[in-house]
Scaffold this motif. Structure first.
Motif, PDB file in Angstrom:
ATOM      1  N   THR A   1       0.963  -1.071  -0.104  1.00 24.00           N
ATOM      2  CA  THR A   1      -0.050   0.035   0.043  1.00 24.00           C
ATOM      3  C   THR A   1       0.728   1.346   0.092  1.00 24.00           C
ATOM      4  O   THR A   1       2.114   1.139   0.513  1.00 24.00           O
ATOM      5  CB  THR A   1      -0.835   0.014   1.230  1.00 24.00           C
ATOM      6  OG1 THR A   1      -0.056   0.182   2.297  1.00 24.00           O
ATOM      7  CG2 THR A   1      -1.715  -1.401   1.416  1.00 24.00           C
TER       8      THR A   1
ATOM      9  N   GLU B   1       0.776   3.581   2.155  1.00 22.83           N
ATOM     10  CA  GLU B   1       1.192   3.879   3.356  1.00 22.83           C
ATOM     11  C   GLU B   1       2.443   2.797   3.780  1.00 22.83           C
ATOM     12  O   GLU B   1       3.293   3.346   4.577  1.00 22.83           O
ATOM     13  CB  GLU B   1       0.043   3.560   4.381  1.00 22.83           C
ATOM     14  CG  GLU B   1      -1.160   4.227   4.334  1.00 22.83           C
ATOM     15  CD  GLU B   1      -2.132   4.144   3.237  1.00 22.83           C
ATOM     16  OE1 GLU B   1      -1.916   2.963   2.813  1.00 22.83           O
ATOM     17  OE2 GLU B   1      -2.940   5.055   2.873  1.00 22.83           O
ATOM     18  N   GLU B   2       2.402   1.702   3.483  1.00 22.50           N
ATOM     19  CA  GLU B   2       3.646   0.874   3.583  1.00 22.50           C
ATOM     20  C   GLU B   2       4.761   1.315   2.909  1.00 22.50           C
ATOM     21  O   GLU B   2       6.079   1.510   3.586  1.00 22.50           O
ATOM     22  CB  GLU B   2       3.310  -0.474   3.095  1.00 22.50           C
ATOM     23  CG  GLU B   2       2.103  -1.311   4.008  1.00 22.50           C
ATOM     24  CD  GLU B   2       1.680  -2.829   3.565  1.00 22.50           C
ATOM     25  OE1 GLU B   2       1.660  -3.436   4.222  1.00 22.50           O
ATOM     26  OE2 GLU B   2       1.517  -2.623   2.174  1.00 22.50           O
ATOM     27  N   GLN B   3       4.519   1.782   1.432  1.00 22.24           N
ATOM     28  CA  GLN B   3       5.776   2.250   1.003  1.00 22.24           C
ATOM     29  C   GLN B   3       6.191   3.515   1.671  1.00 22.24           C
ATOM     30  O   GLN B   3       7.473   3.776   1.833  1.00 22.24           O
ATOM     31  CB  GLN B   3       5.173   2.856  -0.305  1.00 22.24           C
ATOM     32  CG  GLN B   3       6.125   3.432  -1.243  1.00 22.24           C
ATOM     33  CD  GLN B   3       7.220   2.379  -1.782  1.00 22.24           C
ATOM     34  OE1 GLN B   3       7.179   1.388  -2.200  1.00 22.24           O
ATOM     35  NE2 GLN B   3       8.612   3.038  -1.927  1.00 22.24           N
ATOM     36  N   LEU B   4       5.556   4.340   2.211  1.00 17.07           N
ATOM     37  CA  LEU B   4       5.936   5.626   3.096  1.00 17.07           C
ATOM     38  C   LEU B   4       6.816   5.246   4.169  1.00 17.07           C
ATOM     39  O   LEU B   4       7.701   5.659   4.814  1.00 17.07           O
ATOM     40  CB  LEU B   4       4.709   6.518   3.404  1.00 17.07           C
ATOM     41  CG  LEU B   4       5.058   7.647   4.342  1.00 17.07           C
ATOM     42  CD1 LEU B   4       6.196   8.526   3.355  1.00 17.07           C
ATOM     43  CD2 LEU B   4       3.893   8.539   4.431  1.00 17.07           C
ATOM     44  N   LEU B   5       6.102   4.004   4.775  1.00 19.66           N
ATOM     45  CA  LEU B   5       6.906   3.618   6.232  1.00 19.66           C
ATOM     46  C   LEU B   5       8.128   2.941   5.952  1.00 19.66           C
ATOM     47  O   LEU B   5       9.239   3.173   6.432  1.00 19.66           O
ATOM     48  CB  LEU B   5       6.171   2.524   6.934  1.00 19.66           C
ATOM     49  CG  LEU B   5       6.674   1.930   8.106  1.00 19.66           C
ATOM     50  CD1 LEU B   5       6.748   2.708   9.115  1.00 19.66           C
ATOM     51  CD2 LEU B   5       5.822   0.543   8.592  1.00 19.66           C
TER      52      LEU B   5
END
Length: 93
Positions: free
Chosen positions: A73, A75-79
Motif C-alpha cells: 500500500t 502507507e507501507e511504501q511511506l513507512l
C-alpha cells in the motif's frame, strides 16, 4: 575398484520440480498437527520425498497462512522510506 558411499543404501529418491497440490496439503496438514521443527525430519515424517530445505522454503514462502501476496500500500511504501532514511540497510533486531 569402485568406491561406494556408505549411505547409498539409505538414499531415498528426492523429488524435484514443481510441488503438487497433494504435497502442499500433506505439508500443511503435517505442520498443523505437529508444528514446525527440524525440517529434514519433518520431510521424512510427513512422507514427502522432498528435502528439508525444499519443505521449509515452500512453507515459509508460499503456504504459511500469514504470507501476504500482492502490491504494498502507499502507507507501507511511506513507512519503508521513513525507516530506510532513519536506519539505512542495517539489520535491526
Amino acid at each position: 575398484m569402485e568406491k561406494r558411499s556408505s549411505s547409498s543404501a539409505q538414499d531415498v529418491e528426492v523429488r524435484k520440480g514443481p510441488w503438487t497440490m497433494e504435497e502442499d496439503l500433506i505439508l500443511m496438514n503435517y505442520i498443523a498437527d505437529h508444528g514446525e521443527g527440524v525440517w529434514n525430519t519433518l520431510a521424512k515424517s510427513a512422507g514427502l520425498k522432498r528435502t528439508g530445505k525444499s519443505c521449509r522454503l515452500r512453507w515459509l514462502n508460499y503456504l504459511r497462512p500469514d504470507v501476504r501476496r500482492g502490491n504494498i500500500t502507499p502507507e507501507e511504501q511511506l513507512l519503508i522510506m521513513e525507516l530506510h532514511a532513519k536506519w539505512g540497510n542495517r539489520l535491526v533486531y
